[in-house]
Scaffold this motif. Structure first.
Motif, PDB file in Angstrom:
ATOM      1  N   VAL A  87       4.132  -2.187   3.646  1.00  0.00           N
ATOM      2  CA  VAL A  87       4.980  -1.325   4.361  1.00  0.00           C
ATOM      3  C   VAL A  87       5.011  -0.107   3.441  1.00  0.00           C
ATOM      4  CG1 VAL A  87       7.550  -0.842   4.910  1.00  0.00           C
ATOM      5  CG2 VAL A  87       6.550  -2.937   5.417  1.00  0.00           C
ATOM      6  N   SER A  88       5.260  -0.190   2.167  1.00  0.00           N
ATOM      7  CA  SER A  88       5.031   0.936   1.108  1.00  0.00           C
ATOM      8  C   SER A  88       3.922   1.624   1.131  1.00  0.00           C
ATOM      9  CB  SER A  88       5.503   0.326  -0.163  1.00  0.00           C
ATOM     10  OG  SER A  88       4.575  -0.424  -0.752  1.00  0.00           O
ATOM     11  N   ALA A  89       2.786   0.896   1.515  1.00  0.00           N
ATOM     12  CA  ALA A  89       1.431   1.758   1.446  1.00  0.00           C
ATOM     13  C   ALA A  89       1.503   3.012   2.113  1.00  0.00           C
ATOM     14  CB  ALA A  89       0.254   0.833   1.826  1.00  0.00           C
ATOM     15  N   PHE A  90       1.980   3.105   3.217  1.00  0.00           N
ATOM     16  CA  PHE A  90       1.993   4.283   4.066  1.00  0.00           C
ATOM     17  C   PHE A  90       2.855   5.233   3.307  1.00  0.00           C
ATOM     18  CE2 PHE A  90       4.467   7.292   6.713  1.00  0.00           C
ATOM     19  CZ  PHE A  90       3.491   7.672   7.431  1.00  0.00           C
ATOM     20  N   ALA A  91       4.016   5.261   2.844  1.00  0.00           N
ATOM     21  CA  ALA A  91       4.696   6.185   2.236  1.00  0.00           C
ATOM     22  C   ALA A  91       3.980   6.681   0.835  1.00  0.00           C
ATOM     23  CB  ALA A  91       6.272   5.687   1.911  1.00  0.00           C
ATOM     24  N   GLY A 107      -6.783   3.986  11.108  1.00  0.00           N
ATOM     25  CA  GLY A 107      -5.617   3.277  10.286  1.00  0.00           C
ATOM     26  C   GLY A 107      -4.799   2.504  11.208  1.00  0.00           C
ATOM     27  N   VAL A 108      -4.567   3.007  12.387  1.00  0.00           N
ATOM     28  CA  VAL A 108      -3.602   2.344  13.322  1.00  0.00           C
ATOM     29  C   VAL A 108      -4.490   1.239  14.081  1.00  0.00           C
ATOM     30  CG1 VAL A 108      -2.182   2.407  15.256  1.00  0.00           C
ATOM     31  CG2 VAL A 108      -1.939   4.146  13.504  1.00  0.00           C
ATOM     32  N   GLY A 109      -5.534   1.616  14.506  1.00  0.00           N
ATOM     33  CA  GLY A 109      -6.421   0.981  15.196  1.00  0.00           C
ATOM     34  C   GLY A 109      -6.886  -0.431  14.350  1.00  0.00           C
ATOM     35  N   GLY A 110      -7.338  -0.235  13.288  1.00  0.00           N
ATOM     36  CA  GLY A 110      -7.728  -0.974  12.173  1.00  0.00           C
ATOM     37  C   GLY A 110      -6.717  -2.122  12.005  1.00  0.00           C
ATOM     38  N   ILE A 111      -5.623  -1.979  12.134  1.00  0.00           N
ATOM     39  CA  ILE A 111      -4.585  -2.951  12.026  1.00  0.00           C
ATOM     40  C   ILE A 111      -4.762  -4.258  13.007  1.00  0.00           C
ATOM     41  CG2 ILE A 111      -2.151  -3.562  11.998  1.00  0.00           C
ATOM     42  CD1 ILE A 111      -1.309  -0.919  11.014  1.00  0.00           C
ATOM     43  N   GLY A 112      -5.187  -3.871  14.152  1.00  0.00           N
ATOM     44  CA  GLY A 112      -5.515  -4.690  15.123  1.00  0.00           C
ATOM     45  C   GLY A 112      -6.622  -5.843  14.677  1.00  0.00           C
ATOM     46  N   LEU A 113      -7.464  -5.254  13.884  1.00  0.00           N
ATOM     47  CA  LEU A 113      -8.601  -6.205  13.364  1.00  0.00           C
ATOM     48  C   LEU A 113      -7.852  -7.276  12.444  1.00  0.00           C
ATOM     49  CD1 LEU A 113     -11.304  -3.673  12.495  1.00  0.00           C
ATOM     50  CD2 LEU A 113     -11.098  -5.020  14.723  1.00  0.00           C
ATOM     51  N   ALA A 114      -6.830  -6.898  11.792  1.00  0.00           N
ATOM     52  CA  ALA A 114      -6.096  -7.939  10.851  1.00  0.00           C
ATOM     53  C   ALA A 114      -6.715  -8.195   9.561  1.00  0.00           C
ATOM     54  CB  ALA A 114      -5.783  -9.286  11.276  1.00  0.00           C
ATOM     55  N   GLY A 115      -6.209  -8.279   8.446  1.00  0.00           N
ATOM     56  CA  GLY A 115      -6.807  -8.762   7.209  1.00  0.00           C
ATOM     57  C   GLY A 115      -7.098  -7.320   6.418  1.00  0.00           C
ATOM     58  N   TYR A 116      -7.032  -6.200   7.073  1.00  0.00           N
ATOM     59  CA  TYR A 116      -6.849  -4.825   6.103  1.00  0.00           C
ATOM     60  C   TYR A 116      -5.652  -3.877   6.352  1.00  0.00           C
ATOM     61  CZ  TYR A 116     -11.937  -6.222   6.635  1.00  0.00           C
ATOM     62  OH  TYR A 116     -13.323  -6.897   6.757  1.00  0.00           O
ATOM     63  N   LEU A 117      -4.716  -4.818   6.297  1.00  0.00           N
ATOM     64  CA  LEU A 117      -3.446  -4.066   6.448  1.00  0.00           C
ATOM     65  C   LEU A 117      -3.139  -3.022   5.389  1.00  0.00           C
ATOM     66  CD1 LEU A 117      -0.858  -6.941   7.851  1.00  0.00           C
ATOM     67  CD2 LEU A 117      -2.242  -5.472   9.009  1.00  0.00           C
ATOM     68  N   TYR A 118      -3.287  -3.213   4.264  1.00  0.00           N
ATOM     69  CA  TYR A 118      -2.947  -2.307   3.223  1.00  0.00           C
ATOM     70  C   TYR A 118      -3.690  -1.218   3.291  1.00  0.00           C
ATOM     71  CZ  TYR A 118      -1.069  -0.867  -1.226  1.00  0.00           C
ATOM     72  OH  TYR A 118      -0.820  -0.208  -2.493  1.00  0.00           O
ATOM     73  N   LEU A 119      -5.054  -1.249   3.227  1.00  0.00           N
ATOM     74  CA  LEU A 119      -6.075  -0.182   3.488  1.00  0.00           C
ATOM     75  C   LEU A 119      -5.809   0.489   4.557  1.00  0.00           C
ATOM     76  CD1 LEU A 119      -9.603  -1.874   2.447  1.00  0.00           C
ATOM     77  CD2 LEU A 119      -7.984  -0.325   1.235  1.00  0.00           C
ATOM     78  N   CYS A 120      -5.379   0.008   5.642  1.00  0.00           N
ATOM     79  CA  CYS A 120      -4.961   0.690   6.962  1.00  0.00           C
ATOM     80  C   CYS A 120      -3.743   1.578   7.081  1.00  0.00           C
ATOM     81  CB  CYS A 120      -4.879  -0.466   8.101  1.00  0.00           C
ATOM     82  SG  CYS A 120      -6.499  -0.870   8.709  1.00  0.00           S
ATOM     83  N   ARG A 121      -2.951   1.017   6.354  1.00  0.00           N
ATOM     84  CA  ARG A 121      -1.701   1.881   6.098  1.00  0.00           C
ATOM     85  C   ARG A 121      -1.875   3.179   5.037  1.00  0.00           C
ATOM     86  NH1 ARG A 121       1.815   1.971   9.695  1.00  0.00           N
ATOM     87  NH2 ARG A 121       3.631   2.187   8.494  1.00  0.00           N
ATOM     88  N   LEU A 122      -2.773   2.689   4.109  1.00  0.00           N
ATOM     89  CA  LEU A 122      -3.182   3.739   3.214  1.00  0.00           C
ATOM     90  C   LEU A 122      -4.016   4.952   3.932  1.00  0.00           C
ATOM     91  CD1 LEU A 122      -4.530   2.017   0.014  1.00  0.00           C
ATOM     92  CD2 LEU A 122      -2.416   3.206   0.248  1.00  0.00           C
ATOM     93  N   ALA A 123      -4.605   4.650   4.691  1.00  0.00           N
ATOM     94  CA  ALA A 123      -5.480   5.647   5.691  1.00  0.00           C
ATOM     95  C   ALA A 123      -4.534   6.366   6.461  1.00  0.00           C
ATOM     96  CB  ALA A 123      -6.513   4.891   6.301  1.00  0.00           C
ATOM     97  N   THR A 124      -3.502   5.654   7.129  1.00  0.00           N
ATOM     98  CA  THR A 124      -2.626   6.197   8.011  1.00  0.00           C
ATOM     99  C   THR A 124      -1.857   7.365   7.219  1.00  0.00           C
ATOM    100  OG1 THR A 124      -2.604   4.360   9.336  1.00  0.00           O
ATOM    101  CG2 THR A 124      -0.937   5.894   9.505  1.00  0.00           C
ATOM    102  N   GLY A 125      -1.470   7.077   6.130  1.00  0.00           N
ATOM    103  CA  GLY A 125      -0.560   7.986   5.346  1.00  0.00           C
ATOM    104  C   GLY A 125      -1.080   9.215   4.854  1.00  0.00           C
TER     105      GLY A 125
END
Length: 315
Positions: free
Chosen positions: A154-158, A191-209
């Motif tokens: 959750v904090s990765a985005f911010a 970042g958002v689409g990658g969350i659907g793949l699961a397993g890369y949540l932290y990296l996906c949220r970093l990319a989105t931010g």
């Protein structure tokens, strides 16, 4: 550039009008003419040449002739613009009131053609903050994340948005606005689409931010470029409101999509929408970053033809 207006006040406009009057033979009634405007622009072009310091490709006589023709052409376009916006009763001259009215009318208009795509971008960017909220509990449950791991996600985005704000502003200022109006959307899409793949949540949220940080910087600078003191507030209002609207609509939209099509397809669909908007931005938006004016008769130095590398942006 030619009129060098900053605040668009009545005093400033009267000063410019007086400068145009002094550039040629005074007409009866003190109104400006196309000939005066042409001579005024020719003097301004000489000043711009002096400022940018680029050498001419031609001899002095040839350069003078080309400059004069160029100034006459520019004056013709400006005169047509002034006549149209001032709704002048005469095609041969313009009064001070008509001149000021034409400039103010144009400077007060909202650039809807470019504001609308950026507004849609900010709506989607705002929604990216909340659209994943309804789906995240299911993702966490499926992956078996602990409370600490979920907190990091959750904090990765911010965190990435906060860290990326200043570098994004530097890059946008150095390389231009349009690349980041397009590529940042692609980063958010991955970042958002990658969350659907699961397993890369932290990296996906970093990319989105990071994507949101660069898009926000690009949009802010673009709106500043295309607006004037007379329409800046009305230009920023829809863009900034759009982000808030997207943040508010995101959770509701995410919840509906999760119910209707499932968790993973929700992330894929939202990610695809960012790809689509990146294509729209690439087509509809143009570069607005102010650049050094180079006239047709001037030779651009080789060093100025090469854009700086990304590494040089931080030097």
């Amino acid at each position: 550039k030619y009129l060098e207006l900053e605040n668009f006040t009545d005093d400033e406009l009267r000063s410019v009008y007086a400068s145009i009057q002094q550039s040629g033979r005074m007409e009866d009634g003190g109104k400006i003419t196309l000939d005066q405007l042409s001579k005024f622009l020719e003097d301004k072009i000489r000043n711009v040449e002096y400022e940018n310091g680029y050498a001419s490709q031609y001899s002095t006589n040839e350069t003078d002739s080309i400059r004069q023709d160029f100034a006459a052409s520019e004056a013709g376009r400006c005169w047509e613009f002034l006549q149209k916006n001032a709704e002048s009763s005469s095609a041969d001259n313009l009064s001070s009131a008509e001149f000021s009215s034409a400039i103010k009318n144009s400077a007060s208009e909202l650039d809807k053609k470019r504001i609308l795509p950026m507004t849609m971008s900010m709506v989607l960017v705002g929604s990216s903050v909340g659209v994943v909220t309804p789906a995240m509990p299911f993702v966490v449950q499926n992956l078996g994340l602990t409370a600490g791991e979920y907190g990091l996600v959750v904090s990765a985005f911010a965190l990435s948005k906060m860290v990326g704000n200043i570098p994004s502003a530097v890059l946008v200022e150095r390389h231009g606005r349009k690349p980041y109006l397009v590529y940042s959307m692609l980063a958010i899409a991955f970042g958002v689409g990658g969350i659907g793949l699961a397993g890369y949540l932290y990296l996906c949220r970093l990319a989105t931010g990071l994507g949101v940080a660069s898009l926000s910087a690009a949009v802010t600078m673009t709106v500043t470029d295309i607006s004037t003191p007379l329409n800046r507030a009305s230009s920023f209002a829809p863009v900034m409101s759009a982000f808030s609207a997207g943040t508010a609509l995101g959770p509701a939209l995410g919840g509906i999509l999760v119910d209707q099509i499932g968790i993973n397809p929700t992330f894929y669909m939202v990610g695809a929408s960012y790809f689509g908007l990146a294509a729209v931005n690439n087509i509809l938006l143009s570069e607005t970053q102010p650049k050094t004016v180079v006239f047709p008769w001037q030779k651009l130095p080789e060093a100025a033809q090469q854009p700086p590398s990304i590494g040089e942006s931080f030097q």
